[in-house]
Design an enzyme around this catalytic site. Structure first.
Site, short mmCIF file in Angstrom:
data_model
loop_
_atom_site.label_atom_id
_atom_site.label_comp_id
_atom_site.label_asym_id
_atom_site.label_seq_id
_atom_site.Cartn_x
_atom_site.Cartn_y
_atom_site.Cartn_z
N HIS A 231 -37.15 -14.92 -14.97
CA HIS A 231 -36.75 -13.75 -15.24
C HIS A 231 -37.00 -12.90 -13.92
O HIS A 231 -37.88 -12.87 -13.05
CB HIS A 231 -37.52 -12.94 -16.39
CG HIS A 231 -36.67 -11.95 -17.05
ND1 HIS A 231 -36.70 -10.63 -16.34
CD2 HIS A 231 -35.91 -11.85 -18.02
CE1 HIS A 231 -35.98 -9.58 -16.91
NE2 HIS A 231 -35.50 -10.59 -18.29
N ASP B 160 -34.30 -15.71 -23.85
CA ASP B 160 -33.07 -16.36 -24.33
C ASP B 160 -32.94 -17.43 -25.13
O ASP B 160 -32.08 -18.01 -25.45
CB ASP B 160 -32.20 -16.68 -22.85
CG ASP B 160 -31.97 -15.40 -21.95
OD1 ASP B 160 -31.45 -14.66 -22.77
OD2 ASP B 160 -32.08 -15.65 -20.72
#
Length: 488
Positions: free
Chosen positions: A336, A392
């Site tokens: 990320h 996700d």
């Protein structure tokens, strides 16, 4: 502005010595931040032979490709500590909100800065509910898209289209201070657009879903929750007393809460960049939706599922891991831009997934996902690069709930409208007004050149400077072979 340093300078400052001139400058530090414009005072004479385009005599520029360490606004909304895995909305830990709050209450918190009283929450929910219905003409707009149009393309267009109905909300028509005056009338105008956009977000998304299914559109029900109404508009086919499954309704609400805001991510920055020109909020939200569409942002959870499908089963994970290391495959759902440890939302997503799977059945891809998770967490290659699993993986929940893959980004965009509006409102009412965002660049192109007539130019042979020849087929190919007057 930076000042020439002196021995008695404030300790809350940064001393910069320009070795080109020998001068020393004191750059003030406020909230552990230095002002980029302070460096404009650090100028030097132009060196012999140096390019004019460097603008050395006009002061230093600060280069930060991709905004890796540049703050563009002061905000009171969301705090993220990527190293510690912390996410807070207005100071409240995301874990507490996910457990005790709901999406609309959290929306109020994000936009107005406080948790609402019972009456304030009732009024807010009532206004959002009242503003869910769209004009009857919207049906024609949605029917104009191709049968296979991506729902994010439809939703992005729909937000821009929505603004055409509200001329009173457009600063280009009503005056550029429509939202920035700071008086009661201006605040009321801001809030009316907030109610409309949050309320209609689910309606537009449901219409984008149903037009792909070839179904008639459903008027928003008034007796259901925000996510319950959304599921109703997507799924109701005329059944009497239709009520969405409460587990799925709650799970979607939790995911909406988790996705409501995430500080200055790409789409939020796009909204603020667009809004800084004082455009109407519908155009700004449409711009954010377009930014969210990309596979590096809102399209990531769709990419995760496509990756897991391509892997197939857990026994194929080791080969996939090796292919990623060789840069032959792309690993989605890990790593990320902000979080360098596990995303704090991922733990809540995991718990929500367990509850959903009890109702829908366990997704077969979960075994592959967990095998990939375990393999990556134990592999030095990924550990060293801090590629921890991120949020996700919520795509597994959407898949279990029966949503098509290309609808995943829409399920991200709908709740993120709340965060975009919170930042938009904050920008409109900030002290000092709104300044248009206009980043600088470092020009490294050619210096001044004189125009050459076309007959005297040598053809370029660099791939980057030659327009690509496109192969044509079908009607275009036949037309190119035909003979007609005026043919090039």
């Amino acid at each position: 502005m930076g000042q020439l340093a002196n021995p008695n300078a404030n300790t809350e400052s940064l001393t910069v010595i320009d070795n080109r001139t020998g001068k020393s400058y004191a750059i003030p530090i406020l909230n552990n931040t230095v002002s980029a414009t302070a460096f404009k005072s650090i100028a030097a004479p132009k060196k012999p032979g140096e390019r004019d385009e460097n603008e050395t005599t006009k002061g230093l520029r600060v280069s930060d490709k991709g905004f890796l360490n540049t703050a563009v606004i002061q905000s009171e909304i969301t705090y993220i500590d990527g190293e510690a895995g912390i996410l807070r909305y207005r100071g409240y830990p995301i874990e507490q909100l996910a457990l005790k709050s709901n999406h609309l209450e959290t929306a109020y918190l994000l936009i107005y800065g406080v948790l609402p009283s019972k009456e304030q929450y009732h009024n807010f929910r009532l206004e959002v509910t009242r503003h869910r219905v769209v004009h009857a003409d919207a049906e024609g707009f949605f029917r104009s898209f191709r049968y296979d149009a991506h729902p994010m393309a439809i939703l992005t267009s729909a937000f821009a289209y929505l603004g055409s109905y509200y001329s009173e909300a457009n600063p280009s028509l009503q005056g550029q201070k429509l939202y920035t005056k700071g008086d009661a009338e201006s605040l009321e105008m801001i809030d009316r657009q907030i109610y409309r956009l949050i309320g209609k977000a689910t309606t537009l998304a449901a219409m984008a879903y149903r037009v792909r299914q070839g179904r008639e559109f459903v008027i928003p029900p008034s007796h259901l929750s925000y996510t319950g109404s959304f599921l109703y508009m997507m799924d109701h086919m005329g059944e009497e007393n239709y009520t969405p499954n409460p587990v799925l309704e709650k799970a979607l609400d939790v995911l909406f809460l988790l996705h409501a805001d995430h500080e200055l991510n790409a789409s939020c920055t796009t909204v603020l960049q667009t809004a800084s020109s004082l455009v109407d909020p519908y155009s700004a939200i449409a711009a954010g939706c377009a930014s969210l569409y990309g596979p590096l942002h809102g399209g990531a959870n769709e990419a995760v599922i496509r990756m897991l499908i391509s892997i197939g089963s857990p026994e194929n994970v080791p080969a996939f891991i090796q292919a990623v290391k060789k840069r032959e495959k792309t690993l989605s759902g890990f790593g990320h831009r902000v979080y360098k440890t596990s995303d704090p939302r991922s733990f809540i997503v995991r718990k929500t997934a367990d509850e959903v799977f009890k109702v829908t059945g366990r997704d077969a891809l979960l075994d592959t996902a967990m095998a990939l998770h375990d393999a990556a967490m134990k592999d030095e290659y990924f550990v060293r690069r801090k590629l921890a699993p991120n949020v996700d993986f919520c795509g597994l929940i959407y898949r279990a709930m029966g949503f098509p893959l290309d609808f995943f980004p829409v399920l991200f965009a709908v709740p993120r409208v709340v965060g975009w509006l919170a930042h938009w409102r904050q920008m409109m009412i900030q002290e000092g007004g709104v300044k248009i965002w206009r980043p600088r660049q470092v020009y490294v192109g050619p210096s001044k050149r004189d125009y050459e007539p076309i007959d005297s130019r040598a053809p370029s042979d660099s791939p980057r400077t030659v327009a690509t020849a496109v192969e044509h087929s079908g009607i275009t190919k036949r037309t190119m072979l035909a003979t007609f007057k005026g043919k090039l």
